[in-house]
Design an enzyme around this catalytic site. Sequence first.
Site, mmCIF file in Angstrom:
data_model
loop_
_atom_site.group_PDB
_atom_site.id
_atom_site.type_symbol
_atom_site.label_atom_id
_atom_site.label_comp_id
_atom_site.label_asym_id
_atom_site.label_seq_id
_atom_site.Cartn_x
_atom_site.Cartn_y
_atom_site.Cartn_z
ATOM 1 N N ARG A 157 -9.354 7.822 -51.373
ATOM 2 C CA ARG A 157 -9.992 8.995 -50.754
ATOM 3 C C ARG A 157 -10.029 8.778 -49.254
ATOM 4 O O ARG A 157 -10.496 7.744 -48.782
ATOM 5 C CB ARG A 157 -11.412 9.202 -51.291
ATOM 6 C CG ARG A 157 -12.220 10.193 -50.474
ATOM 7 C CD ARG A 157 -13.537 10.575 -51.115
ATOM 8 N NE ARG A 157 -13.343 11.412 -52.283
ATOM 9 C CZ ARG A 157 -14.312 12.143 -52.848
ATOM 10 N NH1 ARG A 157 -15.537 12.108 -52.362
ATOM 11 N NH2 ARG A 157 -14.063 12.882 -53.903
ATOM 12 N N HIS A 190 -7.350 18.062 -53.338
ATOM 13 C CA HIS A 190 -8.254 17.303 -54.220
ATOM 14 C C HIS A 190 -7.724 17.436 -55.656
ATOM 15 O O HIS A 190 -8.320 18.112 -56.505
ATOM 16 C CB HIS A 190 -9.675 17.867 -54.100
ATOM 17 C CG HIS A 190 -10.736 16.968 -54.690
ATOM 18 N ND1 HIS A 190 -10.479 15.697 -55.147
ATOM 19 C CD2 HIS A 190 -12.070 17.190 -54.893
ATOM 20 C CE1 HIS A 190 -11.607 15.163 -55.601
ATOM 21 N NE2 HIS A 190 -12.582 16.045 -55.458
ATOM 22 N N GLN A 193 -9.661 16.667 -59.211
ATOM 23 C CA GLN A 193 -10.702 17.645 -59.542
ATOM 24 C C GLN A 193 -10.130 18.814 -60.357
ATOM 25 O O GLN A 193 -10.816 19.391 -61.216
ATOM 26 C CB GLN A 193 -11.322 18.164 -58.233
ATOM 27 C CG GLN A 193 -12.391 19.232 -58.388
ATOM 28 C CD GLN A 193 -13.736 18.688 -58.820
ATOM 29 O OE1 GLN A 193 -14.215 17.705 -58.275
ATOM 30 N NE2 GLN A 193 -14.359 19.341 -59.786
ATOM 31 N N ASP A 245 -17.438 26.140 -53.012
ATOM 32 C CA ASP A 245 -17.500 24.754 -52.520
ATOM 33 C C ASP A 245 -18.422 24.777 -51.309
ATOM 34 O O ASP A 245 -18.751 25.858 -50.790
ATOM 35 C CB ASP A 245 -16.072 24.313 -52.142
ATOM 36 C CG ASP A 245 -15.985 22.874 -51.632
ATOM 37 O OD1 ASP A 245 -16.919 22.088 -51.885
ATOM 38 O OD2 ASP A 245 -14.976 22.541 -50.979
ATOM 39 N N CYS A 250 -17.353 22.111 -57.495
ATOM 40 C CA CYS A 250 -16.920 20.712 -57.622
ATOM 41 C C CYS A 250 -18.087 19.745 -57.439
ATOM 42 O O CYS A 250 -18.035 18.614 -57.920
ATOM 43 C CB CYS A 250 -15.814 20.413 -56.620
ATOM 44 S SG CYS A 250 -16.222 20.860 -54.928
ATOM 45 N N ARG A 301 -14.622 15.199 -65.138
ATOM 46 C CA ARG A 301 -13.906 14.362 -64.163
ATOM 47 C C ARG A 301 -13.483 13.043 -64.817
ATOM 48 O O ARG A 301 -12.401 12.531 -64.568
ATOM 49 C CB ARG A 301 -14.799 14.045 -62.945
ATOM 50 C CG ARG A 301 -15.259 15.232 -62.108
ATOM 51 C CD ARG A 301 -14.126 16.001 -61.480
ATOM 52 N NE ARG A 301 -13.182 15.179 -60.756
ATOM 53 C CZ ARG A 301 -13.379 14.644 -59.540
ATOM 54 N NH1 ARG A 301 -14.477 14.912 -58.879
ATOM 55 N NH2 ARG A 301 -12.442 13.894 -58.954
HETATM 56 N N1 CP Z 1 -16.422 16.609 -56.706
HETATM 57 C C1 CP Z 1 -16.283 15.399 -56.109
HETATM 58 O O1 CP Z 1 -15.201 14.976 -55.719
HETATM 59 O O2 CP Z 1 -17.458 14.707 -56.010
HETATM 60 P P1 CP Z 1 -17.662 13.333 -55.242
HETATM 61 O O3 CP Z 1 -17.504 13.620 -53.759
HETATM 62 O O4 CP Z 1 -19.036 12.901 -55.614
HETATM 63 O O5 CP Z 1 -16.612 12.369 -55.699
HETATM 64 N N1 NVA Z 2 -14.522 20.314 -49.641
HETATM 65 C C1 NVA Z 2 -15.411 19.235 -50.020
HETATM 66 C C2 NVA Z 2 -15.129 18.788 -51.421
HETATM 67 C C3 NVA Z 2 -16.042 17.719 -51.939
HETATM 68 C C4 NVA Z 2 -15.717 17.282 -53.327
HETATM 69 C C5 NVA Z 2 -15.267 18.090 -49.034
HETATM 70 O O1 NVA Z 2 -14.121 17.751 -48.683
HETATM 71 O O2 NVA Z 2 -16.280 17.564 -48.578
#
Ligand code: CP
Ligand code: NVA
Length: 334
Positions: free
Chosen positions: A112, A139, A142, A234, A275, A320
Amino acid sequence: MPINLRGKSLLSVGEWTTDEVNYVLQLSKQLKDQKRTGSNQRILLGTAGTKSIVVIMQKDSTRTRSAFETAAFDLGMNVSYIGPTGSQIGKKESIADTARVLSRFYDGIAFRGSAHSDVVELSENSLVPVWNGLTDKWHPTQMFADYLTIYEHFGRTNVKFAFFGDAKNNMGNSLMVMAAHMGAEFWAVAPKKYWPSREIVDIAKKIAKVTGASINMTEDPKVGANNADVVYTDVWVSMGEPDEVWEERLRDLKPYQINSQIMGQTSKNSIFLHCLPAFHNTDTKVGAEIAAKYKVKEMEVTDEVFESTKSKVFDEAENRAHTIKAIMLATLGY
Ligand code: CP
Ligand code: NVA
């Protein structure tokens, strides 16, 4: 045609075929059933010695990290976690060199980060599959959880899907391309400046041509909500974005908040997905700060909708783990 995903990375769902995406969704369902009935096996144990994965998170995570870790444990794999500090990545060692080292230690790498080019560089230099656990652009892991949840509720995936809010971000981009694979009627519902870029729309439309999906955009919340099966939103400000953007986002996106009025225009059997994490109240540090500064107590979704029976966000969160397990299993070649 048999699907063979062995050794394949998952950087975005646009790089996988519709058949590959459907295969992993099907496998996710099987793995979830097995886990529920207690018949899941630690499949990877004893096949080629103990396997290990590394989870590298340059941004915070609750679900993605936990999903990779628990799924790996279920499969009999060991896990190392590398957080935003504590390793040489990006400071004394390039992403490329890190990939060349870690892929000699591990059987898979979850990553990530911010720039999507980082995960691409990682995969180009890795001997093992790389799974994108979120970048600013995509992402992908997800997506499987979201569409498993949709399939479980509707028994099909070709639903009317309306994404409200910051549709030009990782979630808006990914959901649009995934909707194309799934044969859905996709709507990005947002002011024009928040619509996905031409590059992303082109990827989605190319896939949609084959699957029969439709890719649509509107600034009118009523058009998006009308008879929608799935309403998705989101956060309005994503990880890594500067605090200064809050004011503009709150002003621009307020008409796109998911509230009972929006849900009232959707189909009878509609669901709400997010999400997570979500700003549906002020019970968080950031939520409380924004509330104090801008006098808002809810942001992208009201507490009423979040807590309603239409909200399937915790089923989605659970999925997930099952879907990430399937992604790992398929790409590790089992
Ligand atoms: N939805 C998601 O990716 O959650 P986290 O940021 O907690 O991993
Ligand atoms: N758009 C959000 C998604 C989190 C799972 C972010 O990047 O923070």
